[in-house]
Design a protein around this motif. Structure first.
Motif, PDB file in Angstrom:
ATOM      1  N   LEU A  92       1.222   1.910  -3.618  1.00 27.15           N
ATOM      2  CA  LEU A  92       0.012   2.480  -4.198  1.00 27.15           C
ATOM      3  C   LEU A  92      -0.260   3.904  -3.715  1.00 27.15           C
ATOM      4  O   LEU A  92      -0.998   4.647  -4.367  1.00 27.15           O
ATOM      5  N   ARG A 105       0.678  -6.330  -4.886  1.00 27.17           N
ATOM      6  CA  ARG A 105      -0.439  -6.775  -4.050  1.00 27.17           C
ATOM      7  C   ARG A 105      -0.867  -8.191  -4.422  1.00 27.17           C
ATOM      8  O   ARG A 105      -1.100  -9.032  -3.548  1.00 27.17           O
ATOM      9  N   ASP A 106      -0.957  -8.481  -5.725  1.00 30.73           N
ATOM     10  CA  ASP A 106      -1.329  -9.830  -6.158  1.00 30.73           C
ATOM     11  C   ASP A 106      -0.260 -10.848  -5.777  1.00 30.73           C
ATOM     12  O   ASP A 106      -0.581 -11.993  -5.452  1.00 30.73           O
ATOM     13  N   ASP A 111      -0.188  -2.831  -8.006  1.00 27.14           N
ATOM     14  CA  ASP A 111      -1.193  -3.879  -8.177  1.00 27.14           C
ATOM     15  C   ASP A 111      -0.538  -5.251  -8.294  1.00 27.14           C
ATOM     16  O   ASP A 111      -1.021  -6.244  -7.727  1.00 27.14           O
ATOM     17  N   TYR A 129       0.815  -1.215   0.000  1.00 29.14           N
ATOM     18  CA  TYR A 129       0.000   0.000   0.000  1.00 29.14           C
ATOM     19  C   TYR A 129       0.851   1.267   0.000  1.00 29.14           C
ATOM     20  O   TYR A 129       0.361   2.325  -0.384  1.00 29.14           O
ATOM     21  N   ASN A 152       1.133   2.514 -10.201  1.00 28.47           N
ATOM     22  CA  ASN A 152      -0.099   1.767  -9.965  1.00 28.47           C
ATOM     23  C   ASN A 152      -0.001   0.332 -10.473  1.00 28.47           C
ATOM     24  O   ASN A 152      -0.446  -0.608  -9.801  1.00 28.47           O
TER      25      ASN A 152
END
Length: 333
Positions: free
Chosen positions: A259, A325-326, A322, A256, A318
Motif C-alpha cells: 500500500l 490485507r483482507d 487491499d 502495508y 491499491n
C-alpha cells in the motif's frame, strides 16, 4: 445380506483393521500454514487478482522497456519533426498523431513518441517507488519493533520522533533540497543523483507510517507465550526481536509495503510535475504531465497518456494491497 462391520483391530486401536498409523493424514485434515490460507483467500478475490496482474504487467513493462520500444514506437528522445505542423506545432495527422507506429500519438512541438516515453517513464516511477518503500520499510520496521518491545522511555522517544517526521513539510523540503544540491555530489551526477535524492527524501521521511503499524503489532506480540518462553530461556533481546517477533510481522509488513508503493509513486510524480524530479529529457510521468498542461486543449492525448499510466498503476497497487490485507486478516472472513 447386510454389509460387514469394520471391526477394530487390536493391534491398531485407532482405526479399522489394516489401517497404517504411519500413513499421512488426509489432505483435509492437514494443518495449513498462514501463507496457504492467505493465498486461498487472495485467489478468491477477483478484484485483487486483477490488480496484481496489472502490477506484474507494469513491472514487466518497466523491466523490458528497451525491448518493447524496439518493436513498438520509436526511441523516447527521438524527434519526429516530420509529424508536426510547423505553424500550429501539433501533430499534422488526426488524433494527435496516433497510428500503428505511434499508439499513443506524439508530443507537440518536437514529435517525440508518447508510447515509448510512457514505457520508459514506468522505469523511473517503479524504481523510485520500490526503493523508497524499501528504505521506509527497513527504518520503520526496526524503529517500530524496538519501540513496541522495549516500551518506556525508548517508546516515548521513538514515538515523538515519529510525530516530528509526520509533521515535517516534506514537499517543501524536497523542493528546497533539489534546488541546493549541485549537478554532481556524493560520487553521483545527473539523474543518478536525482534518483538518489528522491529515494532519500521519500523513503527516509515516510518511515513513521509503517513504524506506527509495526509498533502497534509488537505491543500485542510481546505479551504472547512464545516471547515469555524465549525470555525464560535467557536469550538476548536481539534474538527475540529478529528471530521471534519479526517472523510474526511479515504479513503486516508485506501488506502495508504494497500500500505504500503507490503513495511513493504519486509523490515522485508530484515532485517531477513541480520540476524538482528527474531532469529532462529523461521521461518521467509527472514531468510529462507538467509539459502537457499548456497543450491539453489541442493535444489531449499528451496529458491522457501519462495521466492514465499513473492512475492505472496506483489503482492496481491499491486494489492488490487491499486484497492482500483482507487475505491476511482473519476477522474479514
Amino acid at each position: 445380506m447386510t454389509a460387514p462391520l469394520d471391526v477394530p483391530d487390536p493391534a491398531h486401536p485407532s482405526g479399522p483393521a489394516g489401517a497404517d498409523p504411519a500413513a499421512p493424514a488426509p489432505a483435509a485434515a492437514r494443518t495449513r500454514s498462514l501463507s496457504r490460507i492467505a493465498w486461498g483467500r487472495l485467489r478468491r478475490d477477483k478484484v485483487a487478482m486483477a490488480g496484481g496482474a496489472v502490477v506484474v504487467l507494469v513491472i514487466a513493462v518497466a523491466v523490458f522497456a528497451p525491448l518493447i520500444v524496439r518493436f513498438v514506437g520509436t526511441p523516447p528522445n527521438q524527434f519526429n519533426s516530420d509529424l508536426i505542423d510547423p505553424v500550429l506545432g501539433t501533430a499534422n495527422t488526426p488524433w494527435g498523431g496516433i497510428s500503428a507506429e505511434h499508439p499513443f500519438g506524439v508530443e507537440p512541438v518536437n514529435g517525440r513518441d508518447l508510447f515509448s516515453r510512457v514505457v520508459y517513464g514506468a522505469r523511473i516511477s517503479i524504481l523510485i517507488g520500490f526503493l523508497a518503500t524499501l528504505v521506509s520499510v527497513v527504518i520503520g520496521t526496526v524503529m517500530g519493533i524496538v519501540a513496541g518491545y522495549f516500551g518506556g522511555w525508548v517508546d516515548a522517544v521513538i514515538s515523538r520522533l515519529m510525530d516530528i517526521f509526520l509533521a515535517f513539510p516534506l514537499l517543501l523540503f524536497a523542493m528546497a533540497l533539489a534546488g541546493v544540491i549541485p549537478d554532481a555530489a556524493f560520487g553521483l551526477q545527473g539523474n543518478s543523483l536525482r534518483v538518489a535524492i528522491l529515494v532519500f527524501v521519500i523513503g527516509f521521511f515516510n518511515w513513521p507510517y509503517i513504524g506506527r503499524i509495526i509498533r502497534g503489532q509488537t505491543l500485542g506480540l510481546r505479551e504472547r507465550e512464545f516471547v515469555e518462553a524465549a525470555r525464560s530461556l535467557g536469550v538476548s533481546n536481539a534474538y527475540i526481536l529478529f528471530r521471534e517477533l519479526l517472523p510474526n510481522l511479515v504479513a503486516p509488513i508485506l501488506v502495508y509495503s504494497t500500500l505504500l508503493i503507490p503513495v511513493n509513486i504519486l509523490f515522485e510524480a508530484a515532485l517531477s510535475f513541480l520540476g524538482v524530479g528527474i531532469n529532462p529529457p529523461t521521461a518521467a510521468w509527472g514531468q510529462m504531465l507538467s509539459s502537457a498542461v499548456q497543450f491539453y486543449s489541442v493535444a489531449p492525448n499528451f496529458m491522457l497518456a501519462p495521466g492514465l499510466a499513473i492512475f492505472v498503476t496506483v489503482l492496481a497497487f491499491n486494489l492488490f494491497g487491499d486484497g492482500l490485507r483482507d487475505a491476511f486478516d482473519p476477522r474479514t472472513h
